[in-house]
Scaffold this active site. Structure first.
Site, PDB file in Angstrom:
ATOM      1  N   ARG A  58      32.521 -49.132  65.816  1.00 48.84           N
ATOM      2  CA  ARG A  58      31.485 -48.533  64.962  1.00 48.84           C
ATOM      3  C   ARG A  58      31.606 -49.070  63.542  1.00 48.84           C
ATOM      4  O   ARG A  58      30.617 -49.411  62.899  1.00 48.84           O
ATOM      5  CB  ARG A  58      31.608 -47.000  64.966  1.00 48.84           C
ATOM      6  CG  ARG A  58      31.311 -46.367  66.326  1.00 48.84           C
ATOM      7  CD  ARG A  58      31.130 -44.869  66.235  1.00 48.84           C
ATOM      8  NE  ARG A  58      32.344 -44.132  65.924  1.00 48.84           N
ATOM      9  CZ  ARG A  58      33.229 -43.678  66.824  1.00 48.84           C
ATOM     10  NH1 ARG A  58      33.027 -43.911  68.123  1.00 48.84           N
ATOM     11  NH2 ARG A  58      34.296 -42.994  66.455  1.00 48.84           N
ATOM     12  N   LYS A 103      20.136 -36.958  53.496  1.00 53.14           N
ATOM     13  CA  LYS A 103      19.049 -36.849  54.471  1.00 53.14           C
ATOM     14  C   LYS A 103      19.241 -35.630  55.358  1.00 53.14           C
ATOM     15  O   LYS A 103      20.369 -35.311  55.742  1.00 53.14           O
ATOM     16  CB  LYS A 103      19.015 -38.103  55.354  1.00 53.14           C
ATOM     17  CG  LYS A 103      17.908 -38.050  56.406  1.00 53.14           C
ATOM     18  CD  LYS A 103      18.042 -39.135  57.464  1.00 53.14           C
ATOM     19  CE  LYS A 103      18.473 -38.535  58.788  1.00 53.14           C
ATOM     20  NZ  LYS A 103      18.441 -39.504  59.896  1.00 53.14           N
ATOM     21  N   LYS A 128      10.316 -38.431  54.116  1.00 54.18           N
ATOM     22  CA  LYS A 128      10.475 -39.350  55.255  1.00 54.18           C
ATOM     23  C   LYS A 128       9.719 -38.783  56.450  1.00 54.18           C
ATOM     24  O   LYS A 128      10.264 -38.004  57.231  1.00 54.18           O
ATOM     25  CB  LYS A 128      11.974 -39.517  55.569  1.00 54.18           C
ATOM     26  CG  LYS A 128      12.261 -40.389  56.811  1.00 54.18           C
ATOM     27  CD  LYS A 128      13.708 -40.825  56.864  1.00 54.18           C
ATOM     28  CE  LYS A 128      14.022 -41.537  58.168  1.00 54.18           C
ATOM     29  NZ  LYS A 128      15.307 -42.243  58.139  1.00 54.18           N
TER      30      LYS A 128
END
Ligand code: 13P
Length: 340
Positions: free
Chosen positions: A46, A136, A219
């Site tokens: 990752r 976010k 968004k």
């Protein structure tokens, strides 16, 4: 709260020619992405995949900021530079996903509520100290028979606004993401109706929670036919319906709108953005905050192998560049077949 600083960061996130890379896949989601290239999802894999993206030569010219995940914000490049520091040094603003995912909304079968408000203030303080300047939170609104309900929409809008208020209190720009899913077979008209209801609730809650609009980024989904719809609306209709909907709800005080890709193909997402940016004048900057539409082809080109690392980076930089052009309405589909 320093309002000037919030506005400055928000404007930089949506600067002309640039957009945001969503690289905040949770451990479960990135595992699914790696499954597709038959790569085991270890912490090192990752880390090295995120390094591939962040250090791709040329990508920074079209990337204003990167949304990180809790694990990723604590990781480093191979030579030991913490990712947030690396990004900042290369002109990309580090951000952080702070929601804890969409969970079933009790009493409302088929609907979800996004969790993560408890303890959020303390987590924001830590993330800011790690370098995050924006955050976010994603609310998920699914379309099917009898859903969404207005209660489900309202509950999610309320949580989004509480999150946004906590971000601004801690001098972090909130990306407010109410996603109406494109899963299913619904029409573009149904998507428009639900997106209208969702944005109406979201902005009502943002006003109620005294959000400083100049210091946030929206968004949203595009207004688009469901993936399984038999008769999907063409690109020009998507661009038109999306702009019509946004103009009805998003005040010009919001500096920018950065779309999610939501399952559109990479080329589709870029084309839609470009078409919208040709429909000027627009009251806000219109850009991208894509996850899959920026990463899918790069992930495939890399395939998890050291010998194709550079090919993966080249493909990511190409996608970023094409989307950068789309923010000025200068992308066309023929560019897809041209050499990188
Ligand atoms: P997609 O562009 O793949 O929809 O991801 C964007 C994102 O950040 C969703 O929360």
């Amino acid at each position: 709260m320093n309002r000037n600083e919030l506005a400055r960061i928000a404007q930089a996130m949506v600067a002309k020619g640039k957009g945001i890379l969503a690289a905040d896949e949770s451990t479960g989601t990135i595992r699914k992405r790696f499954d597709a290239i038959r790569l085991e999802s270890t912490e090192e894999h990752r880390r090295s995949y995120r390094e591939l993206l962040f250090t791709a030569p040329g990508a920074e010219e079209a990337i204003s900021g990167v949304i990180l995940y809790d694990e990723t914000i604590r990781q480093k490049t191979r030579d030991g530079t913490p990712f947030p520091q690396y990004l900042t040094q290369h002109g990309m603003i580090p951000g952080i996903k702070v929601d804890m995912g969409a969970k079933p909304l009790a009493g409302f079968p088929g609907e979800t509520i996004t969790e993560g408000l408890d303890g959020l203030r303390e987590r924001l303080v830590e993330y800011r100290s790690l370098g995050a300047r924006f955050a976010k939170w994603r609310a998920v609104i699914d379309i099917a028979d009898g859903i969404p309900t207005s209660f489900g929409i309202e509950a999610n809008a309320h949580a989004l606004a509480r999150y946004a208020a906590l971000c601004q209190e801690n001098e972090i720009v909130p990306i407010v993401e109410p996603e109406v899913l494109m899963d299913g077979g619904h029409s573009i008209e149904r998507c428009e109706e639900v997106t209208n209801a969702t944005l109406n609730a979201v902005f009502n809650q943002l006003f109620g929670h005294r959000i400083y609009l100049e210091g946030m980024v929206l968004k949203p989904n595009m207004v688009i036919s469901g993936k399984k719809a038999s008769n999907r609306a063409p690109p020009a209709a998507v661009a038109e319906a999306t702009l019509r909907t946004l103009k009805r709800h998003v005040p010009p005080a919001v500096p920018g709108i950065a779309f999610l890709s939501g399952g559109q193909s990479s080329a589709e997402a870029t084309l839609h953005l470009s078409l919208m940016n040709r429909m000027s004048p627009l009251p806000w900057s219109l850009t991208f905050s894509y996850g899959r539409a920026l990463q899918d082809t790069a992930l495939k080109a890399w395939g998890g192998k050291p010998e194709t690392y550079a090919a993966g980076q080249k493909e990511f930089a190409r996608r970023a560049r094409l989307n950068g052009l789309a923010t000025a309405g200068r992308y066309s589909s023929e560019m897809e077949s041209q050499a990188a």
